[in-house]
Design a protein around this motif. Sequence first.
Motif, PDB file in Angstrom:
ATOM      1  N   LEU A 328       0.883  -1.369   0.190  1.00 21.61           N
ATOM      2  CA  LEU A 328      -0.023   0.150   0.002  1.00 21.61           C
ATOM      3  C   LEU A 328       1.300   0.927   0.104  1.00 21.61           C
ATOM      4  O   LEU A 328       0.014   2.484   0.331  1.00 21.61           O
ATOM      5  CB  LEU A 328      -0.670  -0.232   0.918  1.00 21.61           C
ATOM      6  N   ALA A 329       2.124   1.041  -0.775  1.00 16.14           N
ATOM      7  CA  ALA A 329       2.465   2.037  -0.432  1.00 16.14           C
ATOM      8  C   ALA A 329       2.469   3.538  -1.709  1.00 16.14           C
ATOM      9  O   ALA A 329       2.026   2.557  -2.703  1.00 16.14           O
ATOM     10  CB  ALA A 329       4.497   1.993  -1.092  1.00 16.14           C
ATOM     11  N   MET A 330       2.451   5.438  -1.426  1.00 17.01           N
ATOM     12  CA  MET A 330       2.795   5.932  -2.698  1.00 17.01           C
ATOM     13  C   MET A 330       3.115   5.733  -3.249  1.00 17.01           C
ATOM     14  O   MET A 330       4.235   5.867  -2.845  1.00 17.01           O
ATOM     15  CB  MET A 330       1.931   7.378  -1.325  1.00 17.01           C
ATOM     16  N   GLN A 331       3.426   5.950  -4.781  1.00 19.41           N
ATOM     17  CA  GLN A 331       3.951   6.298  -5.908  1.00 19.41           C
ATOM     18  C   GLN A 331       4.700   7.192  -5.439  1.00 19.41           C
ATOM     19  O   GLN A 331       3.725   8.223  -5.419  1.00 19.41           O
ATOM     20  CB  GLN A 331       3.750   4.954  -6.631  1.00 19.41           C
ATOM     21  N   PRO A 332       5.746   7.874  -6.778  1.00 16.11           N
ATOM     22  CA  PRO A 332       6.400   9.044  -6.236  1.00 16.11           C
ATOM     23  C   PRO A 332       5.247  10.297  -6.536  1.00 16.11           C
ATOM     24  O   PRO A 332       5.489  11.479  -6.137  1.00 16.11           O
ATOM     25  CB  PRO A 332       7.482   8.747  -7.290  1.00 16.11           C
ATOM     26  N   THR A 333       4.168   9.164  -7.838  1.00 16.49           N
ATOM     27  CA  THR A 333       3.357  11.178  -8.503  1.00 16.49           C
ATOM     28  C   THR A 333       2.054  10.639  -8.042  1.00 16.49           C
ATOM     29  O   THR A 333       1.035  11.590  -7.930  1.00 16.49           O
ATOM     30  CB  THR A 333       3.329  10.737 -10.072  1.00 16.49           C
ATOM     31  N   ASP A 334       2.217   9.724  -6.387  1.00 13.87           N
ATOM     32  CA  ASP A 334       0.433   9.600  -5.970  1.00 13.87           C
ATOM     33  C   ASP A 334       0.416  10.789  -5.156  1.00 13.87           C
ATOM     34  O   ASP A 334       1.020  11.364  -4.243  1.00 13.87           O
ATOM     35  CB  ASP A 334       0.467   8.576  -4.929  1.00 13.87           C
ATOM     36  N   LYS A 335      -0.773  11.315  -5.361  1.00 17.73           N
ATOM     37  CA  LYS A 335      -1.666  12.098  -4.693  1.00 17.73           C
ATOM     38  C   LYS A 335      -2.100  11.672  -2.581  1.00 17.73           C
ATOM     39  O   LYS A 335      -3.280  10.518  -3.224  1.00 17.73           O
ATOM     40  CB  LYS A 335      -1.787  13.044  -4.474  1.00 17.73           C
ATOM     41  N   ASP A 336      -2.210  12.238  -1.489  1.00 22.96           N
ATOM     42  CA  ASP A 336      -3.236  11.664  -0.826  1.00 22.96           C
ATOM     43  C   ASP A 336      -4.361  12.859  -0.186  1.00 22.96           C
ATOM     44  O   ASP A 336      -4.315  14.064  -1.179  1.00 22.96           O
ATOM     45  CB  ASP A 336      -1.826  10.970   0.598  1.00 22.96           C
ATOM     46  N   MET A 337      -4.871  12.747   0.545  1.00 24.86           N
ATOM     47  CA  MET A 337      -5.618  13.750   0.428  1.00 24.86           C
ATOM     48  C   MET A 337      -6.718  13.187   2.051  1.00 24.86           C
ATOM     49  O   MET A 337      -7.002  12.571   2.852  1.00 24.86           O
ATOM     50  CB  MET A 337      -6.947  13.265  -0.577  1.00 24.86           C
ATOM     51  N   ILE A 338      -6.782  14.527   2.953  1.00 23.94           N
ATOM     52  CA  ILE A 338      -7.098  14.669   4.017  1.00 23.94           C
ATOM     53  C   ILE A 338      -9.047  15.279   3.857  1.00 23.94           C
ATOM     54  O   ILE A 338      -8.984  16.075   3.238  1.00 23.94           O
ATOM     55  CB  ILE A 338      -6.159  16.128   4.559  1.00 23.94           C
ATOM     56  N   VAL A 339      -9.518  14.448   4.460  1.00 23.46           N
ATOM     57  CA  VAL A 339     -10.845  14.552   4.459  1.00 23.46           C
ATOM     58  C   VAL A 339     -10.998  15.070   6.123  1.00 23.46           C
ATOM     59  O   VAL A 339     -11.435  13.971   7.658  1.00 23.46           O
ATOM     60  CB  VAL A 339     -11.670  13.730   4.057  1.00 23.46           C
ATOM     61  N   MET A 340     -11.388  16.378   6.486  1.00 23.16           N
ATOM     62  CA  MET A 340     -12.508  16.636   7.659  1.00 23.16           C
ATOM     63  C   MET A 340     -13.305  16.872   7.899  1.00 23.16           C
ATOM     64  O   MET A 340     -14.193  18.089   7.198  1.00 23.16           O
ATOM     65  CB  MET A 340     -11.279  17.433   8.529  1.00 23.16           C
ATOM     66  N   LEU A 341     -14.816  16.744   9.337  1.00 19.00           N
ATOM     67  CA  LEU A 341     -16.263  17.125   9.174  1.00 19.00           C
ATOM     68  C   LEU A 341     -16.634  16.883  10.306  1.00 19.00           C
ATOM     69  O   LEU A 341     -16.225  16.211  11.398  1.00 19.00           O
ATOM     70  CB  LEU A 341     -16.833  16.059   8.123  1.00 19.00           C
ATOM     71  N   HIS A 342     -17.355  18.715  10.475  1.00 21.98           N
ATOM     72  CA  HIS A 342     -17.620  18.960  12.192  1.00 21.98           C
ATOM     73  C   HIS A 342     -19.187  18.948  11.604  1.00 21.98           C
ATOM     74  O   HIS A 342     -19.437  19.565  10.787  1.00 21.98           O
ATOM     75  CB  HIS A 342     -17.344  19.574  12.754  1.00 21.98           C
ATOM     76  N   GLU A 343     -20.084  18.105  12.066  1.00 18.72           N
ATOM     77  CA  GLU A 343     -21.538  18.335  12.284  1.00 18.72           C
ATOM     78  C   GLU A 343     -21.996  18.716  13.604  1.00 18.72           C
ATOM     79  O   GLU A 343     -21.873  17.953  14.502  1.00 18.72           O
ATOM     80  CB  GLU A 343     -21.774  16.995  11.738  1.00 18.72           C
ATOM     81  N   PHE A 344     -23.029  19.967  13.125  1.00 20.83           N
ATOM     82  CA  PHE A 344     -23.308  20.297  14.865  1.00 20.83           C
ATOM     83  C   PHE A 344     -24.807  20.581  15.122  1.00 20.83           C
ATOM     84  O   PHE A 344     -25.336  20.416  13.483  1.00 20.83           O
ATOM     85  CB  PHE A 344     -23.062  21.597  14.521  1.00 20.83           C
ATOM     86  N   VAL A 345     -25.174  19.418  15.408  1.00 21.94           N
ATOM     87  CA  VAL A 345     -26.610  20.365  16.294  1.00 21.94           C
ATOM     88  C   VAL A 345     -26.973  21.111  17.302  1.00 21.94           C
ATOM     89  O   VAL A 345     -26.056  20.868  18.246  1.00 21.94           O
ATOM     90  CB  VAL A 345     -27.496  18.771  16.080  1.00 21.94           C
ATOM     91  N   TYR A 346     -27.488  22.483  17.110  1.00 20.27           N
ATOM     92  CA  TYR A 346     -27.793  23.027  18.293  1.00 20.27           C
ATOM     93  C   TYR A 346     -29.167  23.679  18.129  1.00 20.27           C
ATOM     94  O   TYR A 346     -29.617  23.775  17.133  1.00 20.27           O
ATOM     95  CB  TYR A 346     -26.232  24.172  18.326  1.00 20.27           C
ATOM     96  N   GLU A 347     -29.390  24.773  19.135  1.00 20.45           N
ATOM     97  CA  GLU A 347     -30.868  25.354  19.730  1.00 20.45           C
ATOM     98  C   GLU A 347     -30.232  26.931  19.572  1.00 20.45           C
ATOM     99  O   GLU A 347     -28.864  26.899  20.394  1.00 20.45           O
ATOM    100  CB  GLU A 347     -31.533  24.967  21.097  1.00 20.45           C
ATOM    101  N   LEU A 348     -31.335  27.563  19.167  1.00 17.69           N
ATOM    102  CA  LEU A 348     -30.632  29.034  19.183  1.00 17.69           C
ATOM    103  C   LEU A 348     -32.366  29.537  19.264  1.00 17.69           C
ATOM    104  O   LEU A 348     -32.803  29.188  18.064  1.00 17.69           O
ATOM    105  CB  LEU A 348     -29.595  29.629  17.470  1.00 17.69           C
ATOM    106  N   ASN A 349     -32.634  30.029  19.593  1.00 18.95           N
ATOM    107  CA  ASN A 349     -33.485  31.552  20.095  1.00 18.95           C
ATOM    108  C   ASN A 349     -34.681  30.161  19.536  1.00 18.95           C
ATOM    109  O   ASN A 349     -36.094  30.277  18.783  1.00 18.95           O
ATOM    110  CB  ASN A 349     -33.677  32.559  18.499  1.00 18.95           C
TER     111      ASN A 349
END
Length: 410
Positions: A328-349
């Motif tokens: 599972l090694a990355m080859q010289p031209t391979d691109k990796d990817m970071i994915v982040m997701l925050h999910e909020f549920v909140y009450e306001l007014n």
Amino acid sequence: MKTIVLFGAGKSASVLIKYLIKESEINNWKFIIADANKQLIEAKTGGSKFAEAVQLDITNDIAREKVIQRAHVVISIMPPALHFLIAKDCVEWRKHLLTASYLDDKMKSLRDEINHRKLLFLCEMGLDPGIDHMSAMKIIDDIKSKGGTITSFKSHCGGLIAPESDNNPWHYKISWNPRNVVLAGNAGAVYLEHGEEKTISYEHLFDEANTVKVDELEPLAYYPNRDSLSYIPVYKLHDAKTFVRTTLRYSSFFAGWNAIVDAGLTNDKHTINAAGLTFKKWSESILPHVNDSNKNLLEFLGLFEDTAVPSTATSSADILQHLLETKLAMQPTDKDMIVMLHEFVYELNGEHKQLQSSLVVKGEDNVHTAMAKTVGLPLGIAAKIILNGTLTLTGLHIPIVKEIYEPVLE
């Protein structure tokens, strides 16, 4: 001349080194990189006169202290178990310390001395943990400033392979410390869901591939990450009925990894004898777990090859790590990817609201990776704002306060 010392020049260091060389040139700082492999350092510094390569055995107390004494700020991206050696020296010689690793009990034991000497020890200053804390706290503080109450918080993050470089059945390649990939999740997980504490053992962590959707990407699966409950007081979300931090993978990864975990092939505690042992013989315990959904993944990884395992292997985890690094090694031209997701549920007014915040970062190649960028840049920026006087906070911290997250995220 102000001096930054970096311990470690591995996978996560490439972008950090590039950034700090540039900042050292602009600000006339000295930048010292210490690692057991001097050639590795020199390959990443490009002959800059502002960077100095030091070959160092991190366990050599005299050599390590000699380098730390030269620093104003120390950054450690060494394996977590080695941070404490550096931390004790930083206390002794009154140096600020930055790491991307989780704040542990050993580091906490130094809190009183850190405070007394007016030092800043900043941990969890990478990606996950790190950018996840800062981006989440910025939103949390904003919602609270408007009078909102957060009732649900889910934070997902993962290091993946970019779609254009995704060409294996695991839909995964190694972009960070392979040992950490082998052992990820082995402590199980505990989190809060609909007001109920949930505990999942390591053996069941990959049983279900629940998914989320991020931007234009394929659905991503997630598993709960470590102890989410301990972050409820840290984030001051005592009203939340759901609170979970997770790691992202593609669904196919779960099918293969669940079988590997069930077969005990990630074990790093029991000693094995590699003499005459083949991958096929080593992996026999997985045979009852092989099915149509995982067979091609396990075959691709080389578990059933009738060839010798590395002679240096002393545990099952060593053998598995070897397979991950080769298959599972990355080859010289391979691109990796970071994915982040925050999910909020909140009450306001009196209204029920939902909010999602996502981050997708792609790397340039197998050296200047998204992982290296998102782990390294927060550390580099933190070092910069300490040296230029923007960040004057002292004590033992993670990046959840405005004094830290605002200048770094900007």
